[in-house]
Enzyme design. Sequence first.
Site, PDB file in Angstrom:
ATOM      1  N   HIS A  57       0.844  -1.215   0.000  1.00  0.00           N
ATOM      2  CA  HIS A  57       0.000   0.000   0.000  1.00  0.00           C
ATOM      3  C   HIS A  57       0.869   1.251   0.000  1.00  0.00           C
ATOM      4  CE1 HIS A  57      -3.966   1.962   1.513  1.00  0.00           C
ATOM      5  NE2 HIS A  57      -3.205   2.861   0.899  1.00  0.00           N
ATOM      6  N   HIS A  59       1.619   5.116  -2.220  1.00  0.00           N
ATOM      7  CA  HIS A  59       1.201   6.110  -3.229  1.00  0.00           C
ATOM      8  C   HIS A  59       2.453   6.678  -3.884  1.00  0.00           C
ATOM      9  CE1 HIS A  59      -3.053   6.149  -1.933  1.00  0.00           C
ATOM     10  NE2 HIS A  59      -2.531   5.845  -0.757  1.00  0.00           N
ATOM     11  N   LEU A  60       2.687   6.278  -5.133  1.00  0.00           N
ATOM     12  CA  LEU A  60       3.894   6.722  -5.850  1.00  0.00           C
ATOM     13  C   LEU A  60       3.731   8.111  -6.448  1.00  0.00           C
ATOM     14  CD1 LEU A  60       4.870   3.609  -8.017  1.00  0.00           C
ATOM     15  CD2 LEU A  60       5.927   4.351  -5.909  1.00  0.00           C
ATOM     16  N   ASP A 149      -8.581   3.294  -3.543  1.00  0.00           N
ATOM     17  CA  ASP A 149      -8.017   3.882  -2.327  1.00  0.00           C
ATOM     18  C   ASP A 149      -7.909   5.407  -2.408  1.00  0.00           C
ATOM     19  OD1 ASP A 149      -6.828   3.640   0.316  1.00  0.00           O
ATOM     20  OD2 ASP A 149      -5.050   4.455  -0.659  1.00  0.00           O
ATOM     21  N   HIS A 176     -10.651   0.724   0.909  1.00  0.00           N
ATOM     22  CA  HIS A 176     -10.491   1.929   1.738  1.00  0.00           C
ATOM     23  C   HIS A 176     -11.867   2.180   2.342  1.00  0.00           C
ATOM     24  CE1 HIS A 176      -9.284   6.278   2.405  1.00  0.00           C
ATOM     25  NE2 HIS A 176     -10.602   6.358   2.442  1.00  0.00           N
ATOM     26  N   HIS A 229      -5.732  -0.173   5.884  1.00  0.00           N
ATOM     27  CA  HIS A 229      -5.437   0.696   7.032  1.00  0.00           C
ATOM     28  C   HIS A 229      -6.490   0.719   8.148  1.00  0.00           C
ATOM     29  CE1 HIS A 229      -7.823   3.248   4.401  1.00  0.00           C
ATOM     30  NE2 HIS A 229      -6.808   3.621   3.665  1.00  0.00           N
ATOM     31  N   ASN A 275      -5.745   9.901   6.740  1.00  0.00           N
ATOM     32  CA  ASN A 275      -7.065   9.315   6.558  1.00  0.00           C
ATOM     33  C   ASN A 275      -6.955   7.806   6.383  1.00  0.00           C
ATOM     34  OD1 ASN A 275      -9.783   9.108   6.145  1.00  0.00           O
ATOM     35  ND2 ASN A 275      -9.694   9.634   3.971  1.00  0.00           N
ATOM     36  N   ASP A 302       1.035   2.848   3.740  1.00  0.00           N
ATOM     37  CA  ASP A 302       0.150   3.876   3.168  1.00  0.00           C
ATOM     38  C   ASP A 302       0.990   5.136   2.899  1.00  0.00           C
ATOM     39  OD1 ASP A 302      -2.019   5.141   2.108  1.00  0.00           O
ATOM     40  OD2 ASP A 302      -3.145   5.328   3.969  1.00  0.00           O
ATOM     41  N   HIS A 306       3.485  14.217   0.364  1.00  0.00           N
ATOM     42  CA  HIS A 306       2.886  15.472  -0.096  1.00  0.00           C
ATOM     43  C   HIS A 306       3.958  16.549  -0.147  1.00  0.00           C
ATOM     44  CE1 HIS A 306      -1.273  14.232  -0.199  1.00  0.00           C
ATOM     45  NE2 HIS A 306      -1.162  13.673   0.992  1.00  0.00           N
TER      46      HIS A 306
HETATM   47  O1  DOR Z   1      -4.066   9.826   4.310  1.00  0.00           O
HETATM   48  C1  DOR Z   1      -4.312   9.376   3.204  1.00  0.00           C
HETATM   49  N1  DOR Z   1      -3.625   9.775   2.125  1.00  0.00           N
HETATM   50  N2  DOR Z   1      -5.268   8.480   3.096  1.00  0.00           N
HETATM   51  C2  DOR Z   1      -5.709   8.066   1.888  1.00  0.00           C
HETATM   52  O2  DOR Z   1      -6.594   7.260   1.832  1.00  0.00           O
HETATM   53  C3  DOR Z   1      -5.139   8.613   0.644  1.00  0.00           C
HETATM   54  C4  DOR Z   1      -3.780   9.106   0.884  1.00  0.00           C
HETATM   55  C5  DOR Z   1      -3.281   9.973  -0.250  1.00  0.00           C
HETATM   56  O3  DOR Z   1      -3.399   9.576  -1.407  1.00  0.00           O
HETATM   57  O4  DOR Z   1      -2.734  11.046   0.036  1.00  0.00           O
HETATM   58 ZN    ZN Z   2      -6.878   4.686   1.959  1.00  0.00          ZN
HETATM   59 ZN    ZN Z   3      -3.644   4.824   0.706  1.00  0.00          ZN
END
Ligand code: DOR
Ligand code: ZN
Ligand code: ZN
Length: 421
Positions: A57, A59-60, A149, A176, A229, A275, A302, A306
């Site tokens: 899990h 996020h690239l 997700d 999710h 998560h 989240n 997860d 950012h």
């Molecule tokens: O905190 C989160 N960030 N929860 C998510 O479900 C998505 C993720 C994101 O893509 O930033």
């Molecule tokens: Zn999620």
């Molecule tokens: Zn996620």
Amino acid sequence: MKLLIKNGTLALGDGEKKADILIEDGKISKIAENITADCKTLDAVGKHVLPGLIDIHVHLREPGFEGKEDIESCSKAAVAGGFTQVCCMPNTDPVCDNAVVVNYIKNRQREVNLCKINPIGAITRGENGAAMADIGKMKRAGAVAISDDGKSVMNSNIMRLAMEYASGFNLKCLCHCEDINLVDGGVVNEGYNSTLTGLKGSLRAAEDIMIARDIALAESLNVPVHICHVSTYSGVEIIRNAKKRGVKVTAETCPHYFILTDDVITGFDTNTKVNPPVREQRDREAIIEAIKDGTIDCIVTDHAPHALKDKQVEYNLAAFGISGIETSFALSYTYLVKAGHIGLCTLVQKMSKTPAQILDLEGGELKVGSPADITVVDLGKKYKIDSGKFISKGKNTPFNGFEVWGKTVCTIVDGDIKYSI
Ligand code: DOR
Ligand code: ZN
Ligand code: ZN
């Protein structure tokens, strides 16, 4: 190409053992004491040798959000964190809801050539929750699972169809779980601290309702389902009961849910915004218990990097997410193993073999014939987490300054050293 790892302590399924590992042509060819070979040798004396860590899990951010992270920066961060293989969520731009994006990610992986990357396809087109994506075509292109997700599929009938369809392709839905109507703009856990801070809360029920729904669908249809998560004590209970009934449910959690409580939001640090939100002591304890008794099968990051500008705004406006791929192993080792909750081999299992099994991926074990995906760690190394030193573009962590044990010394993928200090 040969490589010999000498004098390390191996974390195996049935315990720790001192042995050498010989790698030939990208595979483990021998595990024994006192191997000699005329080749490059890595001295692992005093170190632990683990099957390469696998994170299902992540996020690239590429394509579309390369300001936050890209496939190259995330791959570098992943191998520095000890990961040899990751699975990436489809909430990119464009969304990974078709074979073209799946192929794009796989091509970029080959170019970058650090860790293995397995794309996860979207459940619905554009993650819009309305129309199913081209699941079969994505599977053929190499998607290993499907997920929307970042969002829940709120329409239960679409989720039903997706689960049935996916199971026909031997793919799992990664859920999710968040009832978006009930969340209603909440940004933190609803409770004492949301009242204290004036930040809008989100009930546990918003997560639990969707966990229960997705389990109900999986049970009725007799298909497998994976819950992403998990953060609530009550969600843990729903999953535990479902497992007792024989429902084919698996579940993951992340370090922030077994380490933090929502006390951290009282400082208004937006790096604590994630989240689902971090919750209360009762939840934290239940998550640890669930890790111990197997209700929670695996630990994921997860990893949600950012840009600074997405976080350096007031709490309500900040992006959700924690950059976790470089801290996950050390945090888990420190707060689960060092804290006495589980043994090292159980932790390694939950960060390597079990996630591989859940998505039917190769790897996850140190055994002859397996791909030589190996992580060498120094468990005796204590250090302070410094987000300024992250390789990931995402410096957003609530763990900055935390003292942890366990540093990645070397990460090997298919017999090639991809990271070493
Ligand atoms: O905190 C989160 N960030 N929860 C998510 O479900 C998505 C993720 C994101 O893509 O930033
Ligand atoms: Zn999620
Ligand atoms: Zn996620």
